[in-house]
Design a protein around this motif. Structure first.
Motif, PDB file in Angstrom:
ATOM      1  N   ALA A 102     -38.909  81.933   7.802  1.00 32.18           N
ATOM      2  CA  ALA A 102     -40.300  81.775   8.086  1.00 32.18           C
ATOM      3  C   ALA A 102     -40.299  81.742   9.354  1.00 32.18           C
ATOM      4  O   ALA A 102     -39.637  81.319  10.278  1.00 32.18           O
ATOM      5  CB  ALA A 102     -40.672  80.269   7.627  1.00 32.18           C
ATOM      6  N   LYS A 127     -40.684  70.024  10.528  1.00 28.96           N
ATOM      7  CA  LYS A 127     -39.461  69.667  10.370  1.00 28.96           C
ATOM      8  C   LYS A 127     -38.907  68.822  11.579  1.00 28.96           C
ATOM      9  O   LYS A 127     -39.035  69.206  12.628  1.00 28.96           O
ATOM     10  CB  LYS A 127     -38.455  70.629  10.011  1.00 28.96           C
ATOM     11  CG  LYS A 127     -38.967  71.650   8.893  1.00 28.96           C
ATOM     12  CD  LYS A 127     -37.956  72.721   8.511  1.00 28.96           C
ATOM     13  CE  LYS A 127     -38.531  73.441   7.455  1.00 28.96           C
ATOM     14  NZ  LYS A 127     -37.495  74.479   6.800  1.00 28.96           N
ATOM     15  N   VAL A 137     -38.749  66.824   6.354  1.00 30.09           N
ATOM     16  CA  VAL A 137     -39.527  68.024   6.320  1.00 30.09           C
ATOM     17  C   VAL A 137     -40.918  67.610   5.555  1.00 30.09           C
ATOM     18  O   VAL A 137     -40.944  66.710   4.406  1.00 30.09           O
ATOM     19  CB  VAL A 137     -38.844  68.940   5.291  1.00 30.09           C
ATOM     20  CG1 VAL A 137     -39.815  70.114   5.206  1.00 30.09           C
ATOM     21  CG2 VAL A 137     -37.717  69.622   5.899  1.00 30.09           C
ATOM     22  N   VAL A 139     -44.297  69.063   3.948  1.00 24.11           N
ATOM     23  CA  VAL A 139     -45.014  70.397   3.689  1.00 24.11           C
ATOM     24  C   VAL A 139     -46.418  70.000   3.085  1.00 24.11           C
ATOM     25  O   VAL A 139     -46.385  69.108   2.231  1.00 24.11           O
ATOM     26  CB  VAL A 139     -44.196  71.058   2.536  1.00 24.11           C
ATOM     27  CG1 VAL A 139     -45.050  72.359   2.159  1.00 24.11           C
ATOM     28  CG2 VAL A 139     -42.886  71.466   2.988  1.00 24.11           C
ATOM     29  N   GLY A 171     -45.419  78.305   6.129  1.00 21.21           N
ATOM     30  CA  GLY A 171     -45.168  78.050   4.553  1.00 21.21           C
ATOM     31  C   GLY A 171     -44.854  79.189   3.946  1.00 21.21           C
ATOM     32  O   GLY A 171     -45.495  80.043   4.061  1.00 21.21           O
ATOM     33  N   LEU A 172     -43.685  79.051   3.209  1.00 21.99           N
ATOM     34  CA  LEU A 172     -43.568  80.212   2.145  1.00 21.99           C
ATOM     35  C   LEU A 172     -43.704  79.905   0.532  1.00 21.99           C
ATOM     36  O   LEU A 172     -43.609  78.494   0.414  1.00 21.99           O
ATOM     37  CB  LEU A 172     -41.806  80.508   2.282  1.00 21.99           C
ATOM     38  CG  LEU A 172     -41.360  80.754   3.761  1.00 21.99           C
ATOM     39  CD1 LEU A 172     -39.755  81.139   3.880  1.00 21.99           C
ATOM     40  CD2 LEU A 172     -42.183  82.198   3.980  1.00 21.99           C
ATOM     41  N   GLU A 176     -37.369  78.003  -5.328  1.00 25.90           N
ATOM     42  CA  GLU A 176     -36.291  77.901  -4.447  1.00 25.90           C
ATOM     43  C   GLU A 176     -34.883  78.001  -5.301  1.00 25.90           C
ATOM     44  O   GLU A 176     -34.962  77.662  -6.331  1.00 25.90           O
ATOM     45  CB  GLU A 176     -36.481  76.605  -3.807  1.00 25.90           C
ATOM     46  CG  GLU A 176     -37.010  76.401  -2.530  1.00 25.90           C
ATOM     47  CD  GLU A 176     -37.283  75.104  -2.271  1.00 25.90           C
ATOM     48  OE1 GLU A 176     -38.416  74.595  -2.310  1.00 25.90           O
ATOM     49  OE2 GLU A 176     -36.196  74.437  -1.555  1.00 25.90           O
ATOM     50  N   LYS A 198     -36.252  68.539  -5.211  1.00 28.07           N
ATOM     51  CA  LYS A 198     -36.378  67.634  -3.964  1.00 28.07           C
ATOM     52  C   LYS A 198     -37.212  66.747  -4.014  1.00 28.07           C
ATOM     53  O   LYS A 198     -37.308  65.708  -3.425  1.00 28.07           O
ATOM     54  CB  LYS A 198     -36.461  68.810  -2.869  1.00 28.07           C
ATOM     55  CG  LYS A 198     -35.240  69.568  -2.420  1.00 28.07           C
ATOM     56  CD  LYS A 198     -34.896  69.671  -0.959  1.00 28.07           C
ATOM     57  CE  LYS A 198     -33.846  70.316  -0.788  1.00 28.07           C
ATOM     58  NZ  LYS A 198     -33.747  71.629  -0.785  1.00 28.07           N
ATOM     59  N   ASN A 208     -40.404  64.263  -0.168  1.00 28.30           N
ATOM     60  CA  ASN A 208     -38.905  64.971  -0.360  1.00 28.30           C
ATOM     61  C   ASN A 208     -37.762  63.976  -0.340  1.00 28.30           C
ATOM     62  O   ASN A 208     -38.151  62.864   0.507  1.00 28.30           O
ATOM     63  CB  ASN A 208     -38.741  65.901   1.077  1.00 28.30           C
ATOM     64  CG  ASN A 208     -39.251  67.289   0.555  1.00 28.30           C
ATOM     65  OD1 ASN A 208     -38.601  67.911  -0.357  1.00 28.30           O
ATOM     66  ND2 ASN A 208     -39.845  68.028   1.431  1.00 28.30           N
ATOM     67  N   MET A 257     -35.650  80.780  -0.179  1.00 25.80           N
ATOM     68  CA  MET A 257     -37.015  81.031  -1.037  1.00 25.80           C
ATOM     69  C   MET A 257     -37.116  82.252  -1.595  1.00 25.80           C
ATOM     70  O   MET A 257     -37.177  83.188  -0.709  1.00 25.80           O
ATOM     71  CB  MET A 257     -38.130  80.689  -0.168  1.00 25.80           C
ATOM     72  CG  MET A 257     -39.601  80.519  -0.914  1.00 25.80           C
ATOM     73  SD  MET A 257     -39.548  78.973  -1.831  1.00 25.80           S
ATOM     74  CE  MET A 257     -40.459  77.928  -0.725  1.00 25.80           C
ATOM     75  N   LEU A 266     -34.605  79.247   3.875  1.00 23.91           N
ATOM     76  CA  LEU A 266     -35.165  77.968   4.432  1.00 23.91           C
ATOM     77  C   LEU A 266     -34.540  77.430   5.351  1.00 23.91           C
ATOM     78  O   LEU A 266     -34.984  76.731   6.607  1.00 23.91           O
ATOM     79  CB  LEU A 266     -35.560  77.374   3.165  1.00 23.91           C
ATOM     80  CG  LEU A 266     -36.798  77.557   2.196  1.00 23.91           C
ATOM     81  CD1 LEU A 266     -36.774  76.603   1.038  1.00 23.91           C
ATOM     82  CD2 LEU A 266     -38.106  77.843   2.967  1.00 23.91           C
ATOM     83  N   GLU A 267     -33.164  77.286   4.872  1.00 23.83           N
ATOM     84  CA  GLU A 267     -32.193  76.514   5.833  1.00 23.83           C
ATOM     85  C   GLU A 267     -30.810  76.698   5.429  1.00 23.83           C
ATOM     86  O   GLU A 267     -30.470  77.216   4.273  1.00 23.83           O
ATOM     87  CB  GLU A 267     -32.625  75.100   5.819  1.00 23.83           C
ATOM     88  CG  GLU A 267     -32.192  74.338   4.225  1.00 23.83           C
ATOM     89  CD  GLU A 267     -31.975  73.071   4.130  1.00 23.83           C
ATOM     90  OE1 GLU A 267     -31.838  72.274   4.948  1.00 23.83           O
ATOM     91  OE2 GLU A 267     -31.855  72.714   2.721  1.00 23.83           O
TER      92      GLU A 267
HETATM   93  P1  AMP Z   1     -35.216  72.118   4.338  1.00 21.68           P
HETATM   94  O1  AMP Z   1     -34.608  70.868   4.630  1.00 21.68           O
HETATM   95  O2  AMP Z   1     -35.590  72.966   5.545  1.00 21.68           O
HETATM   96  O3  AMP Z   1     -34.629  72.821   3.253  1.00 21.68           O
HETATM   97  O4  AMP Z   1     -36.623  71.765   3.821  1.00 21.68           O
HETATM   98  C1  AMP Z   1     -36.799  70.816   2.573  1.00 21.68           C
HETATM   99  C2  AMP Z   1     -37.837  71.374   1.302  1.00 21.68           C
HETATM  100  O5  AMP Z   1     -38.897  71.495   2.171  1.00 21.68           O
HETATM  101  C3  AMP Z   1     -37.475  72.760   1.031  1.00 21.68           C
HETATM  102  O6  AMP Z   1     -36.161  72.563  -0.047  1.00 21.68           O
HETATM  103  C4  AMP Z   1     -38.629  73.306   0.469  1.00 21.68           C
HETATM  104  O7  AMP Z   1     -38.968  72.727  -0.640  1.00 21.68           O
HETATM  105  C5  AMP Z   1     -39.588  72.673   1.591  1.00 21.68           C
HETATM  106  N1  AMP Z   1     -39.841  73.634   2.625  1.00 21.68           N
HETATM  107  C6  AMP Z   1     -39.050  73.702   3.893  1.00 21.68           C
HETATM  108  N2  AMP Z   1     -39.462  74.889   4.524  1.00 21.68           N
HETATM  109  C7  AMP Z   1     -40.419  75.340   3.784  1.00 21.68           C
HETATM  110  C8  AMP Z   1     -41.422  76.556   4.133  1.00 21.68           C
HETATM  111  N3  AMP Z   1     -41.233  77.144   5.161  1.00 21.68           N
HETATM  112  N4  AMP Z   1     -42.289  76.680   3.097  1.00 21.68           N
HETATM  113  C9  AMP Z   1     -42.522  76.110   2.152  1.00 21.68           C
HETATM  114  N5  AMP Z   1     -41.665  74.905   1.773  1.00 21.68           N
HETATM  115  C10 AMP Z   1     -40.505  74.736   2.741  1.00 21.68           C
END
Ligand code: AMP
Ligand code: GLY
Length: 409
Positions: A102, A127, A137, A139, A171-172, A176, A198, A208, A257, A266-267
């Motif tokens: 993203a 984040k 995080v 959203v 936002g994506l 997942e 999550k 989350n 994603m 995403l991470e």
């Molecule tokens: P992360 O810790 O970065 O994995 O984020 C935790 C959760 O937030 C992810 O598993 C996604 O469900 C959601 N998330 C994180 N980044 C995005 C994004 N850019 N767009 C949409 N959902 C996101």
């Protein structure tokens, strides 16, 4: 095995099929299961293989310390662990590696952050830069909630120092997938794809969390898509690691994603996922030890294992999780070994946050309390077994999702 949650319980149990396992510090449920738990520092223990479960000790350099002692370790050093320890580092790394992810900005100043936020389209994604146990995080489609969250993070009120730098990103949209990849420094071996749930509530509602359930293999993620992720995400990451002189031996967990424009990262996490691991370990059986030993020793020879079974993991969490979990509630339905008092075929109980009270009863002692994994010949069968087990294990105020793997059935 370093750690003391359900992930470490699952790994220790899986490894114990082919090795003698010691867990530090472990927990009450792991010990009850007949696996030795000690409180000794890993630096004072000797073993053929060290597997580090949680991110915190990796980000603090435990793997480097162990390697300096000549130990074989599954888990990256400080340098590689930055992929999880700092999201700003990760995003910069992805950009130079050319990994699809993203669009984003990194901010420590509230006015600059707010200005950038107002140029974004919903959903807004904010984040913390640093570690926040999966809870950093936000959203949201609500711009005011996003602004409030920015303020709470940047002021240090919400996550302390971990939040005083934030990432605001695009936002994506899509499904997942958690693809956990064993890396031995040069080679990479994907485990079967898993899906994690999550949000705390059914239908992906609410806050989350660290993860309320998982299943594997994720059927919506085809072999071709795994191949795409390996080619466009993992391979350039390995190249970039090697360009930077980072010898990454451990688990590279790609949170992906599946967007209409292809898979985007995403991470990264630098360790086994929790609760994905509680679903994955029972599928690998006796292969696990050799796979991890080869990873640590830098000589991965394995090809991807095709598992014939499916696994579904349902997490039981404490009253008040994730905001304000309550501890000390008595857990009914477990035997002296911490497993189901009335066994269900194909089910294992992995303890996340439990303790024994003075009467020897298991009580809640963490946000996530237990992970119940059902294994079966189909997702439906695995799921039925996990929920059958969940009906047998109760405690006051138990928090559980009812729709883990439901859409996949
Ligand atoms: P992360 O810790 O970065 O994995 O984020 C935790 C959760 O937030 C992810 O598993 C996604 O469900 C959601 N998330 C994180 N980044 C995005 C994004 N850019 N767009 C949409 N959902 C996101
Ligand atoms: N299940 C998400 C994580 O382990 O970070």
């Amino acid at each position: 095995m370093v750690g003391g949650g359900a992930r470490e319980h699952a790994l220790a149990w899986g490894l114990s099929k082919s090795a003698e396992v010691l867990v530090t510090p472990g927990n009450a449920g792991i010990a009850a299961h007949g696996i030795t738990c000690v409180s000794t520092s890993p630096l004072e223990l000797d073993a053929d293989l060290f597997v580090v479960g949680p991110e915190q000790p990796l980000v603090e350099g435990l793997a480097d310390q162990l390697r300096r002692q000549g130990k074989v370790v599954v888990g990256p050093g400080l340098d590689g662990a930055q992929l999880e320890g700092s999201k700003a580092f990760m995003k910069e790394f992805l950009a130079s590696a050319g990994v699809p992810t993203a669009n984003y900005g990194v901010f420590s100043d509230e006015d600059e952050a707010a200005a950038f936020l107002s140029t974004m389209e919903p959903p807004y994604v904010i984040k913390t830069d640093g570690l926040a146990a999966g809870k950093g995080v936000l959203v949201t489609h609500d711009i005011n909630e996003a602004r409030d969250d920015l303020r709470a993070k940047l002021s240090g009120a919400a996550f302390g120092d971990a939040g005083t730098t934030v990432i605001i990103e695009e936002g994506l949209d899509g499904e997942e997938c958690s693809l956990l990849v064993l890396c031995d420094g040069t080679r990479a071996l994907p485990l079967v794809p898993a899906q994690d749930f999550k949000r705390v509530g059914d239908g992906d509602q609410g806050a989350n969390t660290g993860g309320m359930g998982a299943y594997a293999p994720m059927t919506a993620m085809t072999a071709d898509q795994v191949e795409l992720v390996m080619e466009h995400i993992v391979a350039p990451t390995l190249d970039e690691l090697s360009r930077r002189g980072i010898d990454f031996r451990g688990v590279l967990y790609a949170g992906v994603m599946l967007t209409s424009k292809g898979p985007k990262l995403l991470e990264y996490n630098v360790r086994f996922g929790d609760p994905e691991t509680e679903a994955l370990v029972p599928l690998y059986g006796e292969e696990l030890f050799e796979m991890l030993l080869e990873t640590g020793e830098g000589r991965l020879t394995k090809t991807p294992v095709v598992t014939k079974d499916f696994a579904v993991t349902v997490v039981l969490a404490s009253y008040g999780y994730p905001q304000d979990p309550r501890f000390g509630d008595v857990i009914e339905g477990l035997g002296a070994d911490g497993q189901l008092a009335n066994p269900v075929e194909g089910v294992s109980v992995f303890h996340a946050g439990t303790a024994r009270d003075p009467h020897g009863r298991f009580v809640t002692a963490g946000g996530r309390v237990l992970a119940l994994t059902g294994v079966g010949a189909s997702i439906r069968e695995a799921r039925e077994r996990a929920y059958q087990a969940a009906a047998l294990v109760t405690f006051e105020g138990r928090v559980m999702r009812h729709d883990i793997a439901l859409a996949a059935v």
